[in-house]
Design an enzyme around this catalytic site. Structure first.
Site, PDB file in Angstrom:
ATOM      1  N   CYS A  26       0.871  -1.168   0.000  1.00  0.00           N
ATOM      2  CA  CYS A  26       0.000   0.000   0.000  1.00  0.00           C
ATOM      3  C   CYS A  26       0.910   1.221   0.000  1.00  0.00           C
ATOM      4  O   CYS A  26       2.053   1.165  -0.443  1.00  0.00           O
ATOM      5  CB  CYS A  26      -0.957  -0.024   1.189  1.00  0.00           C
ATOM      6  SG  CYS A  26      -0.138  -0.093   2.800  1.00  0.00           S
ATOM      7  N   HIS A 537      -2.140  -6.675  30.415  1.00  0.00           N
ATOM      8  CA  HIS A 537      -2.909  -7.087  29.231  1.00  0.00           C
ATOM      9  C   HIS A 537      -2.485  -8.513  28.884  1.00  0.00           C
ATOM     10  O   HIS A 537      -1.447  -8.747  28.281  1.00  0.00           O
ATOM     11  CB  HIS A 537      -2.619  -6.143  28.061  1.00  0.00           C
ATOM     12  CG  HIS A 537      -3.565  -6.294  26.903  1.00  0.00           C
ATOM     13  ND1 HIS A 537      -3.526  -7.371  26.046  1.00  0.00           N
ATOM     14  CD2 HIS A 537      -4.595  -5.507  26.469  1.00  0.00           C
ATOM     15  CE1 HIS A 537      -4.473  -7.234  25.126  1.00  0.00           C
ATOM     16  NE2 HIS A 537      -5.128  -6.111  25.357  1.00  0.00           N
TER      17      HIS A 537
END
Length: 617
Positions: A26, A537
């Protein structure tokens, strides 16, 4: 950059040519489809000159920045795709929502260059006519403006190609099936009203529609697979497409086309309803959180909406204006860092990234500057929110799907409303100035002596507020830059470490108060007595598990002592879901605290892994 050398090292560390099934790019990233992502040497890959970072998803993405095309071209000369089989879907289990999102992004992402080019060209033509530099009645104008009209009229055909690519179906047969819906004889017949098998066909203009084409080709792919199983091999070359088309086209006109059309109508109506009811608030919020969405790749979820809305209305009022606010805010913040920084490397990086963001490409700014400096991130979010609110209040419309920046501002030219481009240009200035100002005021360059990230050989000075953070999980303590998530590895959330767990128990590393237990149970936060805010986390992308492997033993507001059990989790269940159980331990208020890493390597719950104390002044 030596593009050939960079490409050679990238190819080596992604597992050599044999591990590469497909390669795309991209505006700033190389996108690899790999046979086995476990063969990637991520640490060595990050050290390759020119590599700004990596992102693991269904595709393995390497962030290069503005030189991505040159590196891509160099890689193509080194890889021979002839004779390579496209790999089967990785053995890792994936959540249905993630597969669906990857499917939609795979369809819509390749459409962006054609849509962007055609849209910007049309807006430039409108500008030339407004400046009396071109005659809108002339042949040249009519031919050039037809490029944009044709792009959107035949959008279903392009969707047929990208959907067929994604489903590994026959592209030319897919074009034939979808082409029936655009055939003048068929569109006339439908418009005049007709029945098929006694069922009235819904009067639909299929040009510029995307969802009917997606459903049509998806059904066609199923028919092809079925016919390939039952067809005799000698006649397969014509029998399979013949039967697949003969069944798919009537089913599309009767059921799939109307279903896809109505899905698109509801989709567009829902977004417009949201915009109508929340207005500038929705745009301000989206503009503020776009840096985080881009960092995690979640901004790609907005591409299907933008293209669908654009095909339906001919303009878009949410994602593109929010992108304008974010992109230019990144530029303003980088220019402020470049002006203030004394470190020559940082100054050069920030200035180059600022120019790139000014033109509409933000990833060099985001990964090179913003995510590495929390106050710069806050400044970008503030500048984006203010600009987004302004663009929402003035109802700015975008007439092309392309990254907004100085090079593409003509995308906001509205032939029926000359003020649209004026409001957009004012928004450009607001974003640039506000983010520059916030960054210049809030951001301070850390001197080498004050920098504490990653330190392991020293300890903080002996003060009453110094906190020893014990290891909360038995396992291997590693640096944050080894975490396969840019939000943690780039320290966007703060300093800290990560632990590869050996035991599924998370215990309090210090005395404190639980501030938050996330609803999916995979994450919780606590505040210690000296004010250190710690986020735990457990695993990466484990939010997708909806709490199944996790059993919290505390709730928000609970006071805990060192060693108290906070959370139980099933390490094997996380691995069985195809996810990484590595657990980041992050000090989220690192801007207010001195934080050093005391220990890495194997640790148990008696080992000190971090020290923290509040910064003076």
């Amino acid at each position: 950059m030596d593009y050939k050398q960079t490409a050679a090292e990238i190819l080596k560390y992604v597992g050599t040519e044999k591990n590469v099934a497909q390669l795309e790019h991209c505006s700033t990233r190389l996108r690899f489809t790999l046979n086995d992502q476990k063969k990637v040497d991520e640490e060595k890959l990050k050290a390759v000159p020119g590599v700004m970072g990596v992102v693991r998803s269904n595709q393995f993405q390497i962030i290069i920045g503005n030189d991505v095309v040159e590196v891509y071209d160099a890689l193509l000369k080194m890889i021979d795709f002839k004779g390579q089989d496209v790999p089967a879907v990785p053995a890792e289990k994936q959540k249905l929502s993630k597969v669906a999102l990857d499917f939609l992004i795979g369809i819509f992402q390749p459409l962006v260059p054609a849509i962007a080019g055609a849209g910007v060209l049309k807006s430039i033509l409108i500008l030339l006519v407004a400046m009396h530099l071109m005659d809108d009645g002339g042949a040249l104008y009519k031919i050039l403006v037809s490029i944009s009209d044709a792009t959107f009229y035949f959008l279903p055909m392009m969707v047929a190609v990208t959907t067929a690519n994604k489903l590994k179906s026959n592209r030319l047969v897919a074009i034939a099936a979808v082409g029936v819906t655009l055939l003048p004889a068929v569109t006339t017949m439908i418009a005049e009203g007709t029945t098929l098998f006694g069922i009235q066909l819904q009067s639909i203009a299929y040009n510029a529609q995307v969802f009917p084409a997606i459903l049509c080709v998806s059904f066609l792919a199923l028919m092809e697979r079925l016919m390939n199983k039952v067809s005799p091999k000698p006649i397969r070359i014509f029998f399979v497409p013949m039967v697949a088309l003969a069944v798919t086209v009537p089913v599309t006109l009767l059921f799939l086309g109307p279903l896809g059309y109505n899905i698109g109508q509801i989709f567009t109506a829902a977004i417009l309803f949201l915009y109508d009811k929340l207005g500038f608030v929705a745009l301000a919020v989206l503009s503020a959180i776009l840096p985080l969405m881009v960092a995690t790749g979640m901004h790609k979820t907005l591409i299907p909406y933008a293209i669908s809305t654009f095909g339906e209305l001919g303009y878009e009022m949410l994602y593109m204006p929010a992108s304008l606010a974010h992109n230019v805010a990144e530029s303003g913040a980088c220019f402020a860092v470049a002006l203030k920084a004394k470190n020559e490397t940082l100054k050069s990086t920030a200035f180059s990234a600022g120019i790139s963001a000014f033109m509409g490409i933000t990833e060099p700014a985001l990964y090179g500057v913003t995510l590495q400096n929390k106050k710069v991130l806050y400044s970008v979010m503030l500048g984006g929110a203010i600009t987004g609110a302004y663009l929402g209040l003035t109802a700015v419309k975008a007439f092309a799907i392309v990254g907004p920046g100085a090079a593409s501002m003509s995308m906001f030219i509205d032939g029926s409303n000359g003020m649209n481009i004026v409001w957009a240009l004012i928004g450009f200035v607001v974003a640039l100035a506000s983010a520059f100002l916030f960054t210049f005021i809030l951001w301070k360059e850390e001197t080498p002596a004050a920098s504490t990230s990653g330190a392991t050989a020293s300890v903080l000075e002996n003060r009453q507020d110094t906190l020893n953070v014990l290891c909360p999980i038995v396992g291997e303590v590693v640096a944050l830059d080894q975490v396969g998530d840019e939000m943690f590895s780039k320290k966007a959330l703060g300093e800290g470490v990560a632990i590869i767990p050996e035991v599924g128990e998370l215990r309090a590393p210090a005395d404190g108060t639980i501030q938050m237990v996330f609803e999916t149970k995979h994450s919780l936060g606590m505040t210690t007595a000296n004010g250190t805010e710690i986020l735990f986390h457990v695993g990466l992308d484990t939010v997708n598990l909806q709490g199944k492997p996790f059993t919290p033993m505390v709730k928000a507001g609970d006071v805990v002592k060192t060693g108290d059990l906070l959370l139980k989790f099933d390490i094997q269940a996380i691995k069985d879901a195809g996810l990484d159980p590595i657990t980041p331990i992050v000090v989220t208020n690192s801007q207010d605290m001195n934080v050093i890493v005391v220990k890495t390597g194997h640790a148990d719950q008696q080992d000190i892994i971090l020290q923290t104390q509040r910064k003076e002044g």
